[in-house]
Design an enzyme around this catalytic site. Structure first.
Site, short mmCIF file in Angstrom:
data_model
loop_
_atom_site.label_atom_id
_atom_site.label_comp_id
_atom_site.label_asym_id
_atom_site.label_seq_id
_atom_site.Cartn_x
_atom_site.Cartn_y
_atom_site.Cartn_z
N ASP A 64 0.85 -1.19 0.00
CA ASP A 64 0.00 0.00 0.00
C ASP A 64 0.89 1.24 0.00
O ASP A 64 1.59 1.52 0.98
CB ASP A 64 -0.87 -0.05 1.27
CG ASP A 64 -1.98 0.98 1.26
OD1 ASP A 64 -1.92 1.92 0.43
OD2 ASP A 64 -2.88 0.86 2.09
N LEU A 65 0.90 1.96 -1.11
CA LEU A 65 1.75 3.15 -1.22
C LEU A 65 1.26 4.26 -0.29
O LEU A 65 0.05 4.43 -0.10
CB LEU A 65 1.76 3.63 -2.67
CG LEU A 65 2.80 3.03 -3.60
CD1 LEU A 65 3.27 1.66 -3.15
CD2 LEU A 65 2.32 2.99 -5.01
N TYR A 69 -0.78 9.86 -4.81
CA TYR A 69 -0.77 11.00 -5.72
C TYR A 69 0.21 12.07 -5.24
O TYR A 69 0.93 12.68 -6.04
CB TYR A 69 -2.17 11.62 -5.86
CG TYR A 69 -3.21 10.78 -6.58
CD1 TYR A 69 -2.92 9.51 -7.06
CD2 TYR A 69 -4.50 11.28 -6.80
CE1 TYR A 69 -3.90 8.76 -7.72
CE2 TYR A 69 -5.46 10.54 -7.46
CZ TYR A 69 -5.16 9.28 -7.91
OH TYR A 69 -6.13 8.57 -8.56
N ASP A 156 -3.07 2.36 -6.05
CA ASP A 156 -1.99 2.44 -5.06
C ASP A 156 -1.87 1.21 -4.17
O ASP A 156 -1.14 1.23 -3.19
CB ASP A 156 -2.14 3.69 -4.21
CG ASP A 156 -3.40 3.68 -3.36
OD1 ASP A 156 -4.31 2.88 -3.66
OD2 ASP A 156 -3.47 4.46 -2.40
N GLU A 157 -2.61 0.15 -4.47
CA GLU A 157 -2.50 -1.06 -3.66
C GLU A 157 -2.34 -2.29 -4.55
O GLU A 157 -2.90 -2.35 -5.64
CB GLU A 157 -3.75 -1.24 -2.78
CG GLU A 157 -3.93 -0.13 -1.76
CD GLU A 157 -5.16 -0.36 -0.88
OE1 GLU A 157 -5.60 -1.50 -0.73
OE2 GLU A 157 -5.67 0.65 -0.36
#
Length: 483
Positions: A64-65, A69, A156-157
């Site tokens: 998970d980033l 954004y 993002d995951e």
DNA sequence: TGGGGTTAT
DNA sequence: ATAACCC
């Protein structure tokens, strides 16, 4: 990590994890089943096998980033790095970096509220997702190098099934390396690791792979993020968020009930969304324990057997859903929300704009969409914002022109989209739209089918006579003849 | 609430 | 075609 004295796993376990272990078919569940220990090593662990073909105990990582954004924007413009930064779409701050969070900015906060809370907040427009999308796929591709089984969740995951990779690494481990095995990152609940427990060992190896993944993301892409390692997707996802920016956590099976019970509300269980949570609340179910204890029969009657059984398993931390490789996207869409669109001309202009971007994307992808869809949202005073759509097949002669910049594909596509528009919206009556979206889907690989081959006759777009009316589709497209 | 995505019915 | 879910 201190290996515990002989005796292994204690017997006072919660029912659910014990059941998962039974399903896993892991040998050596009782200490007596193990072979004799050899001096200087722990060779017995190589004898604890997960039978091939069984629905085995898995090792799953959820990656998970951190504020994705915002990270992409800070990479694009390093001057933003130590400033509070928000990414704006319309009048919303959709995400922000940790500098901004410290100062009280939250995700999906109104721009006015955010500026009020944090006057120094720097805002960048994030309505064009191109760079986010590109970076997102770079992350997925990087993870696919570790194992091809990568499932995307949003931009993002990612989930990765590490089961096979962990198995390979375990086989290669020497006894002395095994004895020196340590966790990378946090262990949920600070639970003690037992190196005599194969499940613990496998998850530790998973934690090391997760650390390698995060390091690779940072070195190669400049991105930080969290990771959670556990025996299924639900648990991996829940545990990845325990230590928050740029850290990772592994969940050992004995703590899975603690993790699931750490949730304060059923809506926090991924898979239980807004609607289901409301219906459950109406049944008096608000926390995880309520859902665990609720009558299965009644739940099935209320929600249908599929949803009921799935979410009740989730409430116990059970999730047998596989990590499904995402591969290339199933659809491309571009949308724009508007204050007010009330004329056909305005609509056409917006549609042309959306379409132009989409055509570029489709061109880059290489595959060809065989279906186009137009989606609208009508203005309605505080009613639930539901959308309406119309779709139709893209005529073969238009599909052919799609990759080639040569011929004008805009004109026929705009014509099709405006027909779909007038099919949905009575343009002779006043209307008020707040969103327009165009979607290309039903993507097919390039047509390598040659005339006279089996492929030719199996490719619906090529053998034109077989396509009219014989086949029954679950989804009925609006055909051009209907206009 | 934005601008995306997915699967199930 | 819609409705649910995810971010």
């Amino acid at each position: 990590v201190e290996p515990e004295p002989e005796g292994g796993r204690d017997e006072e376990e919660d029912a659910a994890p014990a059941m998962e272990r039974a399903e896993a078919g892991v040998a050596g569940g009782s200490p007596g089943a193990r072979g004799p220990e050899e001096p200087g090593g722990l060779p017995w662990i190589h004898d604890q096998v997960v039978p091939a073909g069984s629905s085995s105990s898995r090792v799953i990582v959820h990656v998970d980033l951190d504020c994705f954004y915002a990270q992409v924007e800070m990479i694009s413009n390093p001057e933003l790095k130590d400033k509070p930064l928000g990414v704006q779409q319309k009048y919303l701050v959709v995400t922000c970096n940790y500098e901004a969070r410290k100062l009280g900015v939250k995700k999906l906060m109104n721009v006015r509220d955010a500026k009020e809370k944090c006057p120094q907040l720097v805002l960048v427009n994030g309505e064009d997702l191109t760079r986010y999308r590109e970076m997102s796929y770079k992350v997925t591709e990087l993870l696919e190098e570790f194992s091809p089984v990568v499932e995307r969740l949003g931009f993002d995951e990612n989930f990765v099934d590490l089961t096979e990779l962990v198995g390979k690494r375990l086989q290669q481990l020497q006894s002395d390396e095994l004895a020196a095995l340590t966790v990378s990152g946090h262990v949920y609940n600070n639970q003690a690791v037992n190196l005599r427990d194969l499940l613990h060992v496998r998850l530790l190896v998973g934690s090391q792979i997760a650390a390698e993944m995060r390091e690779a993301m940072y070195v190669q892409l400049g991105l930080t993020g969290c990771a959670g390692v556990a025996s299924n997707k639900l648990l991996a996802k829940l545990v990845s968020g325990v230590f928050k920016p740029n850290q990772q956590t592994v969940l050992l099976p004995e703590s899975s009930q603690d993790l699931i019970h750490s949730l304060n509300h059923i809506k926090e269980i991924p898979g239980i969304g807004y609607k289901t949570a409301k219906r459950l609340e109406a049944l008096g179910i608000s926390n995880v324990r309520d859902l665990q204890a609720f009558s299965s029969k009644i739940l099935e009657k209320e929600l249908g057997i599929s949803v009921a059984q799935r979410i009740q398993k989730l409430s116990f931390g059970e999730d047998h859903s596989p990590v499904t490789p995402s591969g290339p996207p199933q659809s491309f869409s571009e949308e724009d929300s508007l204050k007010k669109c009330s004329s056909e001309i305005e609509a056409k202009n917006k549609i042309e704009e959306l379409l132009a971007s989409l055509l570029n994307r489709v061109c880059q992808d290489g595959r060809k969409p065989h279906t186009v869809r137009l989606i609208i949202r009508r203005y309605s005073s505080e009613k639930h914002c539901s959308r309406e759509s119309r779709q139709c097949p893209i005529p073969p002669h238009v599909i052919q022109k799609l990759g080639t910049g040569n011929y004008d594909v805009m004109t026929p596509m705009v014509d099709i989209l405006m027909k779909l528009f007038r099919n949905m919206v009575n343009v002779k009556m006043p209307f008020h739209l707040t969103l327009l979206s165009v979607c290309f889907c039903n993507l097919k690989a390039l047509n390598t089918a040659k005339k006279g081959t089996i492929d030719y006759y199996l490719t619906p777009s090529l053998s034109t006579t077989s396509c009219s009316g014989k086949r029954s589709f679950k989804t009925k497209d609006t055909h051009m003849e209907d206009f």
